[in-house]
Enzyme design. Sequence first.
Site, PDB file in Angstrom:
ATOM      1  N   ILE A   1       1.207   0.286  -6.769  1.00 16.65           N
ATOM      2  CA  ILE A   1       1.977   0.694  -7.950  1.00 16.65           C
ATOM      3  C   ILE A   1       2.641  -0.530  -8.586  1.00 16.65           C
ATOM      4  O   ILE A   1       3.200  -0.435  -9.661  1.00 16.65           O
ATOM      5  CB  ILE A   1       3.049   1.759  -7.600  1.00 16.65           C
ATOM      6  CG1 ILE A   1       4.070   1.208  -6.607  1.00 16.65           C
ATOM      7  CG2 ILE A   1       2.403   3.030  -7.088  1.00 16.65           C
ATOM      8  CD1 ILE A   1       5.306   2.094  -6.473  1.00 16.65           C
ATOM      9  N   ASP A   2       2.597  -1.675  -7.899  1.00 14.15           N
ATOM     10  CA  ASP A   2       3.234  -2.890  -8.439  1.00 14.15           C
ATOM     11  C   ASP A   2       2.367  -3.531  -9.542  1.00 14.15           C
ATOM     12  O   ASP A   2       2.881  -4.292 -10.362  1.00 14.15           O
ATOM     13  CB  ASP A   2       3.467  -3.933  -7.336  1.00 14.15           C
ATOM     14  CG  ASP A   2       4.271  -3.370  -6.175  1.00 14.15           C
ATOM     15  OD1 ASP A   2       4.868  -2.293  -6.340  1.00 14.15           O
ATOM     16  OD2 ASP A   2       4.284  -3.997  -5.095  1.00 14.15           O
TER      17      ASP A   2
ATOM     18  N   GLY B   1       1.571  -5.124   8.163  1.00 14.15           N
ATOM     19  CA  GLY B   1       1.295  -6.187   9.117  1.00 14.15           C
ATOM     20  C   GLY B   1      -0.077  -5.999   9.752  1.00 14.15           C
ATOM     21  O   GLY B   1      -0.774  -5.028   9.478  1.00 14.15           O
TER      22      GLY B   1
HETATM   23  O1  F6P Z   1       3.967  -2.871  -2.602  1.00 13.33           O
HETATM   24  C1  F6P Z   1       4.162  -1.517  -2.723  1.00 13.33           C
HETATM   25  C2  F6P Z   1       5.610  -1.133  -2.516  1.00 13.33           C
HETATM   26  O2  F6P Z   1       5.739   0.221  -2.829  1.00 13.33           O
HETATM   27  C3  F6P Z   1       6.593  -2.015  -3.289  1.00 13.33           C
HETATM   28  O3  F6P Z   1       6.742  -1.599  -4.621  1.00 13.33           O
HETATM   29  C4  F6P Z   1       7.825  -1.885  -2.463  1.00 13.33           C
HETATM   30  O4  F6P Z   1       8.649  -3.037  -2.581  1.00 13.33           O
HETATM   31  C5  F6P Z   1       7.309  -1.798  -1.078  1.00 13.33           C
HETATM   32  O5  F6P Z   1       5.985  -1.308  -1.158  1.00 13.33           O
HETATM   33  C6  F6P Z   1       8.169  -0.940  -0.190  1.00 13.33           C
HETATM   34  O6  F6P Z   1       7.476  -0.567   0.926  1.00 13.33           O
HETATM   35  P1  F6P Z   1       8.103   0.026   2.282  1.00 13.33           P
HETATM   36  O7  F6P Z   1       9.457   0.570   1.969  1.00 13.33           O
HETATM   37  O8  F6P Z   1       7.140   1.074   2.700  1.00 13.33           O
HETATM   38  O9  F6P Z   1       8.098  -1.107   3.233  1.00 13.33           O
END
Ligand code: F6P
Length: 441
Positions: free
Chosen positions: A204-205, A150
Amino acid sequence: MAARNANPFRIERLGEPTVPSPLAVPSPDTLVEDSERLLVHPYLEPARDALARGELPETFELAGPRQLLYFDPARVRAAIATCGGICPGLNDVIRALVLGLTRRYGVPEVFGVRHGYQGLAAPGSLVRLDAEAVALAPARGGTMIGTSRGAPPVAEMVDTLAAHRIDLFFPVGGDGTLRGALEIAAEIARRGLEIAVVGLPKTIDNDIPWVRRSFGFETAVRLAGDAIRSAHNEASSVRRGIGLVKLMGRHAGYLAAASTLATGLADFCLVPEIPFALDDEGGLFDLLARRIERQGHAVLVVAEGAGQELFAGQDLGTDASGNPKLGDIGVLLKREIDRHFEAAGAPVSIKYIDPSYLVRSAPAGTADALHGTRLAHGAIHAAMSGRTSMVVGYWHGQLTHVPLTALAGQSRRVNPHGELWWSVLETTGQPLEIGIQRSAS
Ligand code: F6P
């Protein structure tokens, strides 16, 4: 003949570069001319057709050092922020930015913003970074300057950049971060400030448009592969074993697909781009039963964004970045598979592995350390030349300049009819449709 069309990949500049680069003399061979451009679509016919119509084919600027700079390096103050979820290689990028700015260009002051965009509006959030501070950073994963999801109001973030007389700002993050960077750059332009905003693609996405490979992805594929290997060892060591691995990737299935392909050990790979059914004829239960019948066990890789239609009607809310929260497909599949085979009188032994945070918190492997370092160098050269509102991309094996506007409203997803997915189908032996239409495995 003058070209009629405007290139949507044109990069914003703060002004004319007039300062001779300190790099020009020691390494003239590495200089990139602005005329060196990369075709977005590298096919002869469309390019020839465009030229015949008096239009230029779409091209990216190539990244790299320029002869003339916009900023006098001796007066530059730069700031780096890492935002969103962590990812292998963040510390390599921070180190490369600091060393490239200070040692190559002689920039005197580089700062790290503590805890991403959230920190950018907080007093005292800028910490000085030098060669000593970043020397050992890549040895550990995560980010040495912290991150957050955010963002506070854009005006507050730009206030901080202005108050600290920052000239170059490097936000490092995924699509949400880069959307934020576009707003920051727009606010800077609205105020008539001279701050270059150049993003670096982290995730990583691997879902950032116009970026074939974001840094962190390669390491994530390798570590996800370790989880798949473990699932295979577990499943193949018992009677009627099922190894189930859930991988991150949000709405994109690249991590699941690439690690399935790289290991060659999974029998099924489920991704968000391709819907599947559980108990239809030719659905997942049916196919699993047949696979277990045939080989005694099965390995199933599921991307976290797959099968979200199974949570229809549940309002899961959004995270602090505004991303819709996902239903836990791994837990659902474990429960439903167990239940199904129990009820069918043919129980299975299912081992569920969720390596999500193990994967993304690791230090970068060699390929990501190098890729992140090169992206960082591309970002420095672009910012020093006065380019702004852009991200360094990676396209057809080259580092490029991509305007942040080109990312807006776009998303990169696994193509169900593309080479990657066909290769996954080949390695798993799963059909194109899992229960959505009648199919045979
Ligand atoms: O976008 C990166 C990522 O690792 C996604 O693969 C995953 O959905 C998300 O962030 C989860 O992030 P967090 O649990 O830190 O909010």
